[in-house]
Design a protein around this motif. Structure first.
Motif, mmCIF file in Angstrom:
data_model
loop_
_atom_site.group_PDB
_atom_site.id
_atom_site.type_symbol
_atom_site.label_atom_id
_atom_site.label_comp_id
_atom_site.label_asym_id
_atom_site.label_seq_id
_atom_site.Cartn_x
_atom_site.Cartn_y
_atom_site.Cartn_z
ATOM 1 N N TYR A 136 0.832 -1.209 0.000
ATOM 2 C CA TYR A 136 0.000 0.000 0.000
ATOM 3 C C TYR A 136 0.863 1.253 0.000
ATOM 4 N N LYS A 181 -8.318 -12.029 3.978
ATOM 5 C CA LYS A 181 -9.355 -11.000 4.069
ATOM 6 C C LYS A 181 -8.767 -9.679 4.533
ATOM 7 N N ALA A 182 -7.895 -9.739 5.534
ATOM 8 C CA ALA A 182 -7.285 -8.510 6.060
ATOM 9 C C ALA A 182 -6.370 -7.859 5.036
ATOM 10 N N SER A 183 -5.568 -8.662 4.353
ATOM 11 C CA SER A 183 -4.635 -8.093 3.369
ATOM 12 C C SER A 183 -5.380 -7.522 2.170
ATOM 13 N N THR A 184 -6.491 -8.152 1.799
ATOM 14 C CA THR A 184 -7.272 -7.674 0.657
ATOM 15 C C THR A 184 -7.757 -6.244 0.874
ATOM 16 N N TRP A 185 -8.060 -5.893 2.118
ATOM 17 C CA TRP A 185 -8.523 -4.535 2.422
ATOM 18 C C TRP A 185 -7.482 -3.508 1.996
ATOM 19 N N LYS A 202 -7.141 -3.314 -1.856
ATOM 20 C CA LYS A 202 -8.240 -2.526 -2.431
ATOM 21 C C LYS A 202 -8.009 -1.037 -2.221
ATOM 22 N N ARG A 203 -7.493 -0.671 -1.066
ATOM 23 C CA ARG A 203 -7.210 0.727 -0.775
ATOM 24 C C ARG A 203 -6.134 1.274 -1.717
#
Length: 305
Positions: free
Chosen positions: A238, A293-297, A300-301
């Motif tokens: 990110y 699931k946590a890393s996907t957030w 996406k950001r």
């Protein structure tokens, strides 16, 4: 480092790793470049050219882009190219330190050890090439925000195993797709196309090694470690991706910074390009168990998914 199995021939992870490293060393001997000789550093900058493919500009497709003169558009892409190069230098320095730390005091006769030193030498040349390129584009020294720089210090000191190599892979894959477009685009200033070509050819070997190392390190990782490191890689990704284009590029291109930042932030065309460039990378991370699931957030950001 190779091992044999009685009864049936099988290939150990160690021998796979050695084979990859040997092939990369052979490839490096066959096809490598000296940017000091290959890049045309002497011809004055021709401002009739872009610095990147216009479609990769953070403002391409926005109302602001349509209002800009062709001269402003070209200047913006040149400043953006310089910003991406400067961010590349920052991350390549992190990469070099992580690899040196990883191979510290290991067997120097190991092909992987020798490849690591070869890759570090490549990265040193690339950083000098990027620095000279940014200067020729008449750009200042763009740097990530101070907070991101300090986070980078922590990451390079603490990241290990699959976290380090997967983060390396993310940074290299995103830049690779961009530069493959730029190096083929005749609207891009010729010396930048040469720089991109050199980087694409040599980074393809680096990405191969990073994938191999990521897979090998994950063989020893349990579920909890995978969960933690998937998050570490996503957070690092990110900050790398969101630091590629410094908002000062808009000021140096003579634009209204507040408006440019606002329109770039909402530019669906640019977000779509980033997502498409990372489709293969995300497939790899998913297959490796590093897309949670946590890393996907975070992905996406960063508009990577």
């Amino acid at each position: 480092m190779t091992s044999s199995i009685t009864g049936s021939e099988a290939t150990s992870p160690a021998s796979d790793r050695d084979d990859v490293a040997r092939r990369l060393l052979d490839s490096s001997e066959t096809l490598s470049y000296d940017p000091a000789q290959e890049v045309d550093w002497d011809t004055p900058l021709d401002t009739n050219y872009h610095g990147t493919s216009p479609e990769w500009s953070t403002l391409y497709g926005t109302a602001y882009w349509k209002e800009m003169t062709p001269e402003q558009q070209r200047e913006l892409t040149r400043q953006e190219a310089a910003s991406v190069a400067s961010t590349g230098i920052w991350f390549e320095m992190i990469l070099q330190q992580m690899m040196l730390r990883d191979f510290y005091a290991k067997d120097p006769t190991d092909p992987s050890f020798q490849w690591a030193l070869t890759e570090i030498a490549d990265e040193c040349r690339h950083s000098i090439m990027f620095a000279r390129g940014a200067a020729k584009l008449r750009a200042p020294a763009y740097r990530p925000p101070r907070g991101v720089i300090e986070l980078g210090r922590v990451f390079k000191a603490l990241a290990f195993g699959e976290a380090a190599y997967a983060a390396i892979l993310v940074a290299e894959e995103v830049l690779d797709v961009m530069q493959r477009d730029w190096m083929r685009d005749e609207r891009v200033v010729p010396f930048v196309r040469t720089v991109n070509n050199i980087h694409v050819v040599e980074e393809s070997r680096h990405m191969k090694f990073a994938r191999q190392e990521t897979k090998e390190r994950l063989e020893k990782a349990g579920p909890l470690r995978k969960q933690i490191n998937s998050l570490v890689v996503a957070i690092a990704s990110y900050f790398i991706v969101t630091s590629m284009v410094n908002k000062k590029v808009y000021e140096n291109a003579g634009l209204d910074v507040k408006r440019a930042v606002r329109e770039a932030k909402n530019n669906q065309h640019h977000k779509s390009l980033l997502r498409s460039s990372c489709s293969g990378l995300m497939e790899f991370l998913s297959s490796a168990g590093l897309l949670t699931k946590a890393s996907t957030w975070f992905y996406k950001r960063a508009n990577l998914i």
